[in-house]
Design a protein around this motif. Structure first.
Motif, PDB file in Angstrom:
ATOM      1  N   UNK A 127     -13.203  25.766  -3.893  1.00  0.00           N
ATOM      2  CA  UNK A 127     -14.216  26.753  -3.548  1.00  0.00           C
ATOM      3  C   UNK A 127     -15.419  26.148  -2.842  1.00  0.00           C
ATOM      4  N   UNK A 128     -15.732  24.902  -3.095  1.00  0.00           N
ATOM      5  CA  UNK A 128     -16.831  24.254  -2.375  1.00  0.00           C
ATOM      6  C   UNK A 128     -16.563  24.295  -0.871  1.00  0.00           C
ATOM      7  N   UNK A 129     -15.374  23.883  -0.491  1.00  0.00           N
ATOM      8  CA  UNK A 129     -15.015  23.840   0.926  1.00  0.00           C
ATOM      9  C   UNK A 129     -14.809  25.242   1.487  1.00  0.00           C
ATOM     10  N   UNK A 130     -14.224  26.123   0.702  1.00  0.00           N
ATOM     11  CA  UNK A 130     -13.984  27.493   1.153  1.00  0.00           C
ATOM     12  C   UNK A 130     -15.295  28.187   1.508  1.00  0.00           C
ATOM     13  N   UNK A 131     -16.276  28.074   0.638  1.00  0.00           N
ATOM     14  CA  UNK A 131     -17.553  28.752   0.861  1.00  0.00           C
ATOM     15  C   UNK A 131     -18.312  28.174   2.050  1.00  0.00           C
ATOM     16  N   UNK A 132     -18.170  26.873   2.293  1.00  0.00           N
ATOM     17  CA  UNK A 132     -18.874  26.274   3.417  1.00  0.00           C
ATOM     18  C   UNK A 132     -18.130  26.474   4.727  1.00  0.00           C
ATOM     19  N   UNK A 133     -16.869  26.902   4.673  1.00  0.00           N
ATOM     20  CA  UNK A 133     -16.076  27.107   5.883  1.00  0.00           C
ATOM     21  C   UNK A 133     -15.973  28.570   6.281  1.00  0.00           C
ATOM     22  N   UNK A 134     -16.114  29.475   5.318  1.00  0.00           N
ATOM     23  CA  UNK A 134     -15.978  30.900   5.608  1.00  0.00           C
ATOM     24  C   UNK A 134     -17.194  31.407   6.371  1.00  0.00           C
ATOM     25  N   UNK A 135     -16.956  32.146   7.434  1.00  0.00           N
ATOM     26  CA  UNK A 135     -18.054  32.732   8.185  1.00  0.00           C
ATOM     27  C   UNK A 135     -18.927  33.567   7.259  1.00  0.00           C
ATOM     28  N   UNK A 178     -10.754  41.376   8.176  1.00  0.00           N
ATOM     29  CA  UNK A 178     -10.804  40.075   8.836  1.00  0.00           C
ATOM     30  C   UNK A 178     -11.355  39.007   7.901  1.00  0.00           C
ATOM     31  N   UNK A 179     -12.388  39.361   7.142  1.00  0.00           N
ATOM     32  CA  UNK A 179     -12.938  38.401   6.186  1.00  0.00           C
ATOM     33  C   UNK A 179     -11.888  38.042   5.149  1.00  0.00           C
ATOM     34  N   UNK A 180     -11.169  39.040   4.661  1.00  0.00           N
ATOM     35  CA  UNK A 180     -10.134  38.791   3.648  1.00  0.00           C
ATOM     36  C   UNK A 180      -9.057  37.860   4.196  1.00  0.00           C
ATOM     37  N   UNK A 181      -8.624  38.114   5.415  1.00  0.00           N
ATOM     38  CA  UNK A 181      -7.614  37.264   6.043  1.00  0.00           C
ATOM     39  C   UNK A 181      -8.120  35.836   6.180  1.00  0.00           C
ATOM     40  N   UNK A 182      -9.345  35.681   6.659  1.00  0.00           N
ATOM     41  CA  UNK A 182      -9.927  34.341   6.814  1.00  0.00           C
ATOM     42  C   UNK A 182     -10.055  33.642   5.469  1.00  0.00           C
ATOM     43  N   UNK A 242     -32.757  29.845  15.947  1.00  0.00           N
ATOM     44  CA  UNK A 242     -32.192  28.499  16.010  1.00  0.00           C
ATOM     45  C   UNK A 242     -31.984  27.936  14.609  1.00  0.00           C
ATOM     46  N   UNK A 243     -32.910  28.207  13.700  1.00  0.00           N
ATOM     47  CA  UNK A 243     -32.795  27.684  12.344  1.00  0.00           C
ATOM     48  C   UNK A 243     -31.547  28.264  11.666  1.00  0.00           C
ATOM     49  N   UNK A 244     -31.307  29.555  11.864  1.00  0.00           N
ATOM     50  CA  UNK A 244     -30.135  30.197  11.275  1.00  0.00           C
ATOM     51  C   UNK A 244     -28.865  29.621  11.891  1.00  0.00           C
ATOM     52  N   UNK A 245     -28.885  29.431  13.209  1.00  0.00           N
ATOM     53  CA  UNK A 245     -27.722  28.863  13.873  1.00  0.00           C
ATOM     54  C   UNK A 245     -27.420  27.465  13.354  1.00  0.00           C
ATOM     55  N   UNK A 246     -28.465  26.668  13.222  1.00  0.00           N
ATOM     56  CA  UNK A 246     -28.277  25.295  12.753  1.00  0.00           C
ATOM     57  C   UNK A 246     -27.764  25.276  11.318  1.00  0.00           C
ATOM     58  N   UNK A 247     -28.237  26.188  10.510  1.00  0.00           N
ATOM     59  CA  UNK A 247     -27.779  26.260   9.122  1.00  0.00           C
ATOM     60  C   UNK A 247     -26.280  26.514   9.074  1.00  0.00           C
ATOM     61  N   UNK A 248     -25.834  27.489   9.857  1.00  0.00           N
ATOM     62  CA  UNK A 248     -24.413  27.804   9.867  1.00  0.00           C
ATOM     63  C   UNK A 248     -23.600  26.651  10.440  1.00  0.00           C
ATOM     64  N   UNK A 249     -24.106  26.060  11.526  1.00  0.00           N
ATOM     65  CA  UNK A 249     -23.361  24.976  12.164  1.00  0.00           C
ATOM     66  C   UNK A 249     -23.230  23.775  11.242  1.00  0.00           C
ATOM     67  N   UNK A 250     -24.272  23.476  10.475  1.00  0.00           N
ATOM     68  CA  UNK A 250     -24.234  22.315   9.597  1.00  0.00           C
ATOM     69  C   UNK A 250     -23.310  22.540   8.403  1.00  0.00           C
ATOM     70  N   UNK A 251     -23.057  23.809   8.046  1.00  0.00           N
ATOM     71  CA  UNK A 251     -22.183  24.118   6.920  1.00  0.00           C
ATOM     72  C   UNK A 251     -20.716  24.090   7.308  1.00  0.00           C
ATOM     73  N   UNK A 252     -20.432  24.216   8.608  1.00  0.00           N
ATOM     74  CA  UNK A 252     -19.051  24.338   9.054  1.00  0.00           C
ATOM     75  C   UNK A 252     -18.298  23.025   8.926  1.00  0.00           C
TER      76      UNK A 252
END
Length: 253
Positions: free
Chosen positions: A139-147, A123-127, A216-226
């Motif tokens: 790669x800047x955008x790819x890394x910030x968009x990949x789960x 699944x990661x490979x497909x994404x 919450x801090x981890x969630x916010x980190x991921x959300x802000x990177x998306x």
């Protein structure tokens, strides 16, 4: 007033799919994500004193229950109507409890376990390859968009992309194959700075992995990177939490 009429009144459309922001070919996972995102905006926890928000939440929950039930969805798809006398709509349900069953609280451990299973998976490979094509090798955008994507994963992810290019699975984009060393260094520097800031914040707040604040801090980190509308949190909660809303008639012909 029937469900479709209430949808028209509250959401300005009687199309159940449009209310959730999806199309009529949506998978169960996509329906679940659409419901999560739409209902989160009007969840009683966020608007406890707003009767209109509560009504919207109830309507969203009912239409989700319809679409997630194969028989009820087939009736709607074929005839454009819903069975108002079905068990789903006629029973007196506590839709907030229903929502909680679908989307239980996500903890730090849940996130860590998800990352462990996701990284290195098909699944990661497909994404990854989808994002590579979508962002044309940036790669800047790819890394910030990949789960769960991080700078530490870049060498491994880069190898996956290079192999896919070699095998003709994806197009070769200059942004990836000809990326300058300067840009790579800047990305590494930025990642190191973010990691240091996160460590300092955790230390200052005296957090450990059992604290809600750390979650919450981890969630916010991921959300802000998306970069896209789907945040890490909503994807994780909506896609990987327990499925629900199955009618007792499911499976009968």
């Amino acid at each position: 007033m029937g469900l479709l009429d209430r949808c028209q009144e509250l959401f300005r459309t009687a199309n159940l799919y449009e209310v959730l922001g999806i199309n009529n070919e949506a998978t169960e996972a996509e329906i679940r994500r659409g419901y999560y995102k739409a209902s989160l905006k009007v969840h009683p926890d966020r608007a406890p004193d707003d009767p209109l928000a509560t009504e919207k939440f109830q309507v969203l929950s009912k239409l989700y229950a319809i679409l997630i039930d194969k028989e009820q969805r087939a009736i709607y798809d074929e005839q454009g109507v819903v069975d108002e006398e079905s068990d789903i709509l006629s029973k007196d349900s506590c839709w907030e409890d229903y929502w909680r069953q679908l989307f239980p609280k996500i903890t730090v451990q849940d996130i860590l376990e998800f990352e462990k299973k996701y990284k290195g998976s098909d699944e990661e490979r497909k994404d990854l390859l989808q994002l590579y094509t979508q962002h044309q090798g940036d790669m800047d955008t790819i890394l910030t968009s990949l789960l769960c994507g991080s700078q530490d994963d870049e060498p491994r992810l880069g190898d996956i992309i290079r192999t896919a290019i070699k095998d003709g699975e994806v197009e070769e984009f200059p942004a990836f194959t000809q990326e300058s060393d300067k840009k790579k260094r800047a990305r590494r520097k930025r990642a190191d700075r973010e990691r240091k800031e996160a460590e300092e914040m955790q230390k200052e707040m005296g957090l450990n992995e059992d604290d809600d604040s750390l979650t919450m801090m981890i969630k916010q980190k991921h959300a802000s990177r998306e970069k896209n509308f789907n945040s890490f949190l909503s994807d994780l909660e909506a896609k990987y939490c327990k499925k629900g809303g199955k009618s007792s008639k499911r499976g009968k012909k």
